[in-house]
Scaffold this motif. Structure first.
Motif: not given
Length: 350
Positions: A92-95, A139-150, A312-316
């Motif tokens: 999602l983020k890469f594309n 680990t900062q900016n790891a996927a799990t950290v980014l999706v935690w709020p959702v 949403e978690s990745f701010g995309i």
């Protein structure tokens, strides 16, 4: 007469060698990169290679270890490899960031992600609610950290209710074992076995996945550049079909793949990798959906709902459409993607 027989034998040998050489030249060379160092999850690929499933599809496949899903996606996008095995949510983020180098999934092996929360019994972390007020190594900016709020929102939790201890990936597990953190975020199939190797009793380790509590994106599978797939449909179909055969064989008899893994990487611990495969089956591969519908039988509604959560978690700022990230047209028949009875029996016994 002896001379004539020798010459005839030599001629036959040369003809056979020539034919074999021509046959090898006829095969399409394919470079395939994994997501990480050799582990149990890679057994299906070794079975497909060893049993000639790739060769039967006219492919001459070379497999290299990987250095993380993000690195694998980047290498496939850069045309350094034709195919990769990687975590699909990263597409999602890469594309979005690389519109001229689109990468798609063509086979999903992990129906759910093994990403989750891992701890030890004394810390009392067995559900999402138990995380409130706890220290989490990550680990900062790891996927799990980014999706935690959702994830927190899905479970009625305060996203600010945990305290992060950000460290390098290699230190996350140690922080828990040393009592500096109450739990860690990561792949359960990696962290649980890391703790076992560190001397922790398997029964003393607790874990749950984000998928078990509502965040259910489809996970790791075979990826390829979108333009490569369009230009080489038969190669992609052949690679996917052979990989599915290897996966079905691994599900029927895990020992087969684990033996080949030991031959490829002699330093692995066979018992640890057997336990890793068992955990991967439990958390990611043999989900009720896969058992009922078959391997890589992806449901569009679930795919797009989960992709929207990840975006949403990745701010995309994108409304994900499945066809932009996953193309099922290269799959073999649904009948060929059914879970073998031996695997169904193991799943039912758990």
């Amino acid at each position: 007469m002896t001379t004539r027989i020798f010459r005839a034998g030599l001629t036959a040998a040369l003809v056979l060698a020539s034919a074999m050489g021509a046959q090898a030249q006829d095969k399409t060379k394919v470079n395939f990169v994994l997501d990480w160092a050799w582990q149990a999850m890679h057994g299906p690929f070794l079975i497909a290679l060893d049993k000639g499933y790739y060769a039967d599809e006219g492919l001459d496949v070379t497999i290299d270890r990987g250095f993380g899903s993000g690195d694998t996606i980047a290498k496939v996008a850069a045309k350094a490899y034709d195919f990769g095995f990687a975590e699909g949510t990263s597409l999602l983020k890469f594309n979005t960031e690389n519109p001229d180098d689109q990468v798609i999934s063509v086979l999903i092996i992990n129906d759910e992600s093994p990403t989750g929360v891992i701890s030890v019994q004394k810390n009392g972390v067995t559900t999402p609610q138990d995380l409130m007020g706890k220290k989490i190594s990550a680990t900062q900016n790891a996927a799990t950290v980014l999706v935690w709020p959702v994830f927190a929102q899905l479970n009625g939790l305060d996203p600010e209710g945990i305290e992060y201890l950000f460290v390098e990936p290699s230190l996350r597990d140690a922080m828990v074992l040393q009592g500096q953190a109450d739990a860690t975020f990561g792949f359960a199939t990696t962290t649980v076995l890391n703790m076992v190797q560190a001397g922790v009793d398997r029964d003393d380790i607790t874990y749950f996945t984000l998928a078990q509590y509502g965040l259910k994106p489809y996970s790791s599978g075979i990826i390829v550049r979108a333009d490569y797939a369009k230009e080489n449909p038969e190669v992609v179909k052949g690679f996917v079909a052979a990989t599915v055969k290897g996966l079905v064989d691994m599900l029927a008899d895990p020992e087969e793949g684990l033996k080949l893994l030991k031959e490829r990487e002699p330093l692995i611990d066979e018992k640890v990798e057997a336990a890793r495969w068992e955990l991967a089956e439990e958390l990611s591969i043999l989900t009720p959906s896969v058992i009922d519908l078959g391997i890589s039988e992806v449901q569009k509604v679930r795919y797009e709902e989960a992709a929207m959560q990840v975006a949403e978690s990745f701010g995309i700022d994108v409304q994900p459409k499945m066809e932009n990230y996953y193309d099922p047209s290269f799959l073999p028949s649904r009948q060929d993607r059914q879970v073998p009875e031996a695997a169904k029996e193991r799943a039912a016994a758990k």
